[in-house]
Design an enzyme around this catalytic site. Structure first.
Site, PDB file in Angstrom:
ATOM      1  N   SER A   1       0.843  -1.201   0.000  1.00 45.98           N
ATOM      2  CA  SER A   1       0.000   0.000   0.000  1.00 45.98           C
ATOM      3  C   SER A   1       0.873   1.244   0.000  1.00 45.98           C
ATOM      4  O   SER A   1       2.017   1.227   0.493  1.00 45.98           O
ATOM      5  CB  SER A   1      -0.901   0.017   1.231  1.00 45.98           C
ATOM      6  OG  SER A   1      -1.534   1.274   1.378  1.00 45.98           O
TER       7      SER A   1
ATOM      8  N   TYR B   1      -1.753  -0.470  10.527  1.00 46.69           N
ATOM      9  CA  TYR B   1      -1.826  -0.840   9.116  1.00 46.69           C
ATOM     10  C   TYR B   1      -0.585  -0.371   8.360  1.00 46.69           C
ATOM     11  O   TYR B   1       0.044  -1.132   7.607  1.00 46.69           O
ATOM     12  CB  TYR B   1      -3.091  -0.233   8.501  1.00 46.69           C
ATOM     13  CG  TYR B   1      -3.315  -0.562   7.045  1.00 46.69           C
ATOM     14  CD1 TYR B   1      -3.763  -1.816   6.654  1.00 46.69           C
ATOM     15  CD2 TYR B   1      -3.091   0.394   6.057  1.00 46.69           C
ATOM     16  CE1 TYR B   1      -3.980  -2.116   5.309  1.00 46.69           C
ATOM     17  CE2 TYR B   1      -3.309   0.107   4.717  1.00 46.69           C
ATOM     18  CZ  TYR B   1      -3.746  -1.150   4.357  1.00 46.69           C
ATOM     19  OH  TYR B   1      -3.959  -1.444   3.025  1.00 46.69           O
TER      20      TYR B   1
END
Length: 700
Positions: free
Chosen positions: A578, A591
């Site tokens: 990501s 995350y």
């Protein structure tokens, strides 16, 4: 004698209601008959056999009535035959080619002349079997390769056995390569034996016919049924089948475990010239044959029917491994079986040199297609899964043929020169040359985690569309079942499992090895997203992100590399990370940290695995909202809250913030994966951002 609808050894599939719908359309009925015949592998394999019908049509030029023969075209399959796959030829013109036929030495020139007899100019290429049907006067004709009939055709005293079973009702023609002259031989056989119901072709197959499509169908089934029953009645009369058991089969779970361990090693050895896809079967008929005393005598003889050995090569490779051999030491196992492969290649090249003609095509890949492992089963390797599976099916049929021939007499294979002339037939070579160009990812196998939906499914779709076989894995089996159903046969399989569990991951790779022979591409896309500020982030939040994203990537890489090393030709590992692994943002500590760990693990693995040609790269999505599973529920709400907008405003918000002002879709991430595995063949340790251009995520 059976009734017309009750059979023991074949399936009667004729549906009167369906046939009634097609009444009056003889071509449609011929296609229907073809399809139901092809649905029973005991009658004919995929791509094997041929069927036809003759109708009266209006001559295009004169308007006068003319007989036209509709027949399966070259390379077709009767089980899936449609109007697009048939040729329509003037029967009278086809038969008139007898006037210019110059004999056996000039057989091949006749194929081009078939085009001069076409009635339907939209016809597919006429098959080499065209004159075999055209020289016979019957309206409906079936040319099939049933196991039982080939067993009789390949028996030492085939003609006498044919006479014993059917008396004067069946003709018999000795082996001859398909072509114009064989059509003349069938015509001659019928002239000498008027009133027969069919003809047995020595070492080849069966011709049957009828006045209607149904009559032809029933005639074919009855002849096959009689042959099958004749063989069944004699099984065991000469002693145990195949001489009895020599090597006992392992229990099923143990067989599959052995096969999964060995398949990547075999795949690597079979891929010395071109990469191959594998298929494994431990069918009971296969186990009986590979574990028998007669294996060493029968396997080297090769197959009889041309359709069989064209797909299986002249003979299989038999492994000299104990069923319970310790396969944990890959190098030791390779050392044990490499010499067997080398010997096989030498023998195949010797076969080519001994039988080649002045105009023979160049020698083909000398590696085995079929590999037999006593006590475990059979492997087949070919350019794609369908071809490998069909090769295994054909060899299973060859086993049935040997079983039947040995029960009633003695099995005989085609002479080596005859077999070579079929395998290296110029017309067969021309057919191979007409095959479409292979896709970029053909011959490759990919495992995609998170493949049940969202980005993972989009990646699997892209890889499959580019020619790869795909193995979907996800924690939710119901999603996997639904996703797997979207692919055609021989393209995909699935294995439900938790990427945080190393045993579950191993089972996924075992499934890939059993289904396709190994693994070339590992894409770790499984994930979830939790967006919380530091004080609200729990230990559970932290752990699950580290487990699924980071530990899952580790387990997938570790198991994937183990398989890739067995194969010995490198591979690809792709992590879907990501933008958040590169950019510090609010409410994202767990995350973002996990994604950064994924990215650095990629660099570490790239540095370690590069010398083995295993490329390791990262694709970084950002803002994939439409179609992405992680945007369902709390994550979307958390990101919306962080940016002070509603969930509904998120797609537009993310599009506006990238330089290109583009919405990013799962398919865009799939294209990024394809770039690494299908285009950038010398790129490793890299990060590819697929985010529409986020300046703060530029890799510095």
């Amino acid at each position: 004698m059976t009734s017309s609808t009750t059979f023991k050894h074949v399936n009667y599939l004729w549906d009167e209601a369906k046939a009634a719908e097609l009444a009056g359309d003889e071509v449609a009925l011929f296609l229907y008959r073809s399809n139901i015949l092809g649905a029973d592998l005991r009658i004919t394999n995929y791509g094997g056999g041929n069927t036809s019908v003759k109708t009266i049509e209006k001559d295009v030029l004169t308007g006068a009535p003319a007989e036209v023969m509709w027949i399966k075209g070259s390379g077709g399959d009767i089980g899936t035959l449609t109007r697009k796959g048939i040729a329509g030829l003037y029967t009278e013109k086809l038969r008139a080619l007898k006037n210019i036929y110059r004999g056996l030495e000039h057989e091949d020139e006749m194929v081009a002349l078939f085009y001069h007899t076409l009635y339907d100019l939209d016809s597919t290429a006429p098959s080499i079997d065209t004159p075999l049907h055209g020289m016979l006067p019957f309206k409906h004709i079936d040319h099939l390769h049933p196991d039982a009939l080939i067993a009789i055709a390949a028996a030492k005293d085939s003609e006498a056995i044919t006479k014993e079973i059917w008396g004067d009702t069946m003709g018999w023609v000795p082996w001859q390569r398909p072509g114009f002259d064989l059509g003349l031989q069938l015509e001659k056989c019928l002239a000498e034996n008027p009133g027969i119901r069919g003809i047995v072709l020595g070492s080849h197959g069966l011709f049957t016919w009828g006045d209607t499509s149904h009559e032809c169908y029933v005639n074919s089934l009855e002849v096959i049924e009689q042959a099958s029953q004749y063989i069944e009645d004699r099984l065991g009369e000469k002693g145990p089948i195949f001489g009895g058991e020599k090597v006992a089969a392992l229990p099923e779970a143990d067989r599959k475990a052995q096969a999964a361990k060995l398949a990547p090693v075999l795949r690597g050895l079979c891929s010395s010239e071109k990469r191959m896809i594998g298929h494994f079967t431990d069918d009971s008929r296969v186990l009986q044959f590979v574990g028998s005393h007669d294996l060493d005598r029968l396997a080297p003889l090769g197959t009889s029917c041309p359709d069989h050995f064209l797909r299986t090569k002249i003979q299989p490779l038999v492994l000299e491994l104990a069923p319970d051999e310790d396969l944990s030491d890959t190098e030791k196992v390779k050392e044990q079986i490499t010499s067997a492969f080398e010997e096989y290649r030498l023998q195949y090249n010797g076969y080519y040199q001994a039988h080649k003609r002045d105009n023979s095509p160049a020698v083909r890949d000398p590696n085995p297609v079929v590999i037999l492992y006593p006590g475990v089963g059979m492997f087949a390797f070919a350019k794609n899964k369908q071809t490998a599976r069909v090769a295994a099916e054909f060899y299973t049929n060859a086993i049935n043929v040997m079983r039947g021939a040995e029960a009633i007499s003695e099995y005989t294979a085609l002479p080596r020169q005859e077999a070579f002339d079929i395998e290296y037939w110029l017309l067969e070579e021309a057919k191979l040359q007409r095959m479409p160009k292979e896709q970029p990812l053909s011959r490759r196998v990919a495992i995609v985690t998170g493949g049940g939906g969202g980005i993972g499914k989009a990646i699997a779709d892209k890889l499959a569309a580019e020619g790869a076989c795909v193995v979907l894995t996800d924690i939710a089996e119901d999603r996997l079942v639904e996703a797997n159903a979207t692919y055609k046969r021989d393209v995909s399989t699935y294995a439900a499992g938790d990427v945080t569990d190393p045993n579950a991951v191993e089972k996924t790779f075992d499934k890939a090895c059993l289904e396709f022979g190994g693994v070339d591409i590992v894409v770790h896309c499984a994930g979830l997203a939790i967006s919380k500020p530091l004080e609200e982030t729990t230990q559970k939040d932290w752990d699950i992100l580290q487990d699924v994203l980071v530990k899952g990537q580790f387990h997938m890489a570790q198991s994937g590399v183990k398989v890739m090393r067995k194969q010995g030709f490198g591979g690809d590992i792709i992590s879907i990370a990501s933008k958040n692994g590169l950019v510090a943002g609010p409410n994202n500590v767990a995350y973002g940290t996990a994604k950064a760990a994924q990215q650095h693990m990629t660099r570490l693995l790239a540095a370690e695995l590069g010398p083995e040609k295993i490329k390791v790269n990262t694709v970084n999505p950002d803002g994939v909202i439409v179609g992405s599973k992680i945007w369902e529920g709390a994550w979307a709400e958390g990101r919306a809250k962080a940016y002070g907008i509603t969930v509904e405003e998120l797609p537009a918000h993310y599009a506006k913030r990238n330089l290109m002002n583009e919405i990013i879709y799962p398919e865009d991430i799939a294209n990024g994966v394809f770039a690494f595995v299908g285009v950038l063949d010398k790129s490793t340790g890299n990060i590819l951002n697929v985010d529409g251009g986020m300046a703060n995520a530029f890799v510095r």
